[in-house]
Motif scaffolding. Structure first.
Motif, short mmCIF file in Angstrom:
data_model
loop_
_atom_site.label_atom_id
_atom_site.label_comp_id
_atom_site.label_asym_id
_atom_site.label_seq_id
_atom_site.Cartn_x
_atom_site.Cartn_y
_atom_site.Cartn_z
N VAL A 76 0.84 -1.20 0.00
CA VAL A 76 0.00 0.00 0.00
C VAL A 76 0.88 1.26 0.00
O VAL A 76 0.61 2.23 -0.72
CB VAL A 76 -0.98 0.01 1.20
N GLN A 77 1.95 1.24 0.79
CA GLN A 77 2.87 2.39 0.79
C GLN A 77 3.51 2.56 -0.58
O GLN A 77 3.65 3.68 -1.08
CB GLN A 77 3.95 2.19 1.86
N TYR A 78 3.87 1.45 -1.22
CA TYR A 78 4.45 1.51 -2.56
C TYR A 78 3.44 2.12 -3.54
O TYR A 78 3.79 3.00 -4.33
CB TYR A 78 4.88 0.11 -3.01
N ALA A 79 2.19 1.66 -3.49
CA ALA A 79 1.15 2.19 -4.38
C ALA A 79 0.98 3.69 -4.16
O ALA A 79 0.86 4.46 -5.14
CB ALA A 79 -0.17 1.46 -4.16
N ALA A 80 0.99 4.12 -2.92
CA ALA A 80 0.85 5.55 -2.62
C ALA A 80 2.02 6.34 -3.22
O ALA A 80 1.82 7.41 -3.80
CB ALA A 80 0.79 5.76 -1.10
N MET A 81 3.22 5.80 -3.11
CA MET A 81 4.39 6.49 -3.66
C MET A 81 4.33 6.57 -5.18
O MET A 81 4.70 7.60 -5.77
CB MET A 81 5.67 5.81 -3.19
N ILE A 82 3.87 5.51 -5.82
CA ILE A 82 3.73 5.51 -7.28
C ILE A 82 2.77 6.64 -7.71
O ILE A 82 3.06 7.41 -8.63
CB ILE A 82 3.22 4.15 -7.78
N VAL A 83 1.63 6.73 -7.04
CA VAL A 83 0.64 7.76 -7.38
C VAL A 83 1.22 9.15 -7.13
O VAL A 83 1.08 10.05 -7.96
CB VAL A 83 -0.67 7.53 -6.60
N LEU A 84 1.89 9.34 -5.99
CA LEU A 84 2.46 10.66 -5.69
C LEU A 84 3.57 11.04 -6.67
O LEU A 84 3.77 12.22 -6.96
CB LEU A 84 2.98 10.70 -4.25
#
Length: 181
Positions: A76-84
């Motif tokens: 989930v943290q990885y997905a958030a970083m990709i979006v940001l």
């Protein structure tokens, strides 16, 4: 009686363990499509169960690859970083929507990423109450560092599928989730 092995993954600390459970069944007496779903073999006919199992496997593989790379991040943290990385300056509510995560708990994800120095919150110049989210230089570097591991995760998840099955599987999942998923 046939035997079917179900591999259950669980996490204890940083180690991922596999427990095999043998379930005895009579393969000569398969359940009819409209029969009650009461036999252990019936679990393999239930999309919800199979999706949950795939999620468990995906999570275990991701966690193990991050551990091997000494990378302290969740999927989930990885997905958030990709979006940001592609939408700098969005707020938490939009981030939650874009990664299909609960708005009530995205704050914890953001706090942990901020504590690790991977993102920062900045005041929105148009609305002083709002905070915009941005990756830090360390966050961008982390994404680059994670890329080979994340690619391995994807390969490991799909290793039993050939290229045609791989494309079909991803296409069917996208169809099931829909355009907003």
């Amino acid at each position: 009686m046939g035997k079917h092995a179900y591999h259950l993954w669980y996490r204890r600390g940083f180690a991922v363990n596999i427990v095999s459970v043998l379930i005895k069944s009579d393969p000569a007496a398969p359940s009819a499509p409209d029969a009650p779903l009461t036999r252990p073999d019936d679990l393999r006919r239930m999309p919800g169960h199979m999706i949950r199992r795939l999620n468990q496997l995906s999570h275990a593989i991701f966690t193990e690859q991050m551990r091997r790379g000494a990378l302290d991040l969740t999927s989930v943290q990885y997905a958030a970083m990709i979006v940001l990385n592609h939408h700098p300056g969005i707020d938490q509510a939009n981030l939650a929507e874009m990664i299909a995560f609960d708005r009530a708990t995205i704050g914890g994800v953001v706090r942990r990423l901020e504590k690790k120095g991977l993102i920062e919150r900045q005041l929105d110049e148009n609305d002083r109450r709002a905070r915009q989210l941005h990756l830090t230089e360390a966050g961008r570097a982390m994404l680059v560092q994670m890329d080979p591991r994340v690619r391995l995760v994807q390969d490991n998840i799909l290793e039993r599928l050939d290229e045609t099955e791989h494309r079909l599987f991803l296409g069917l999942m996208r169809k099931m989730i829909g355009p907003d998923g």
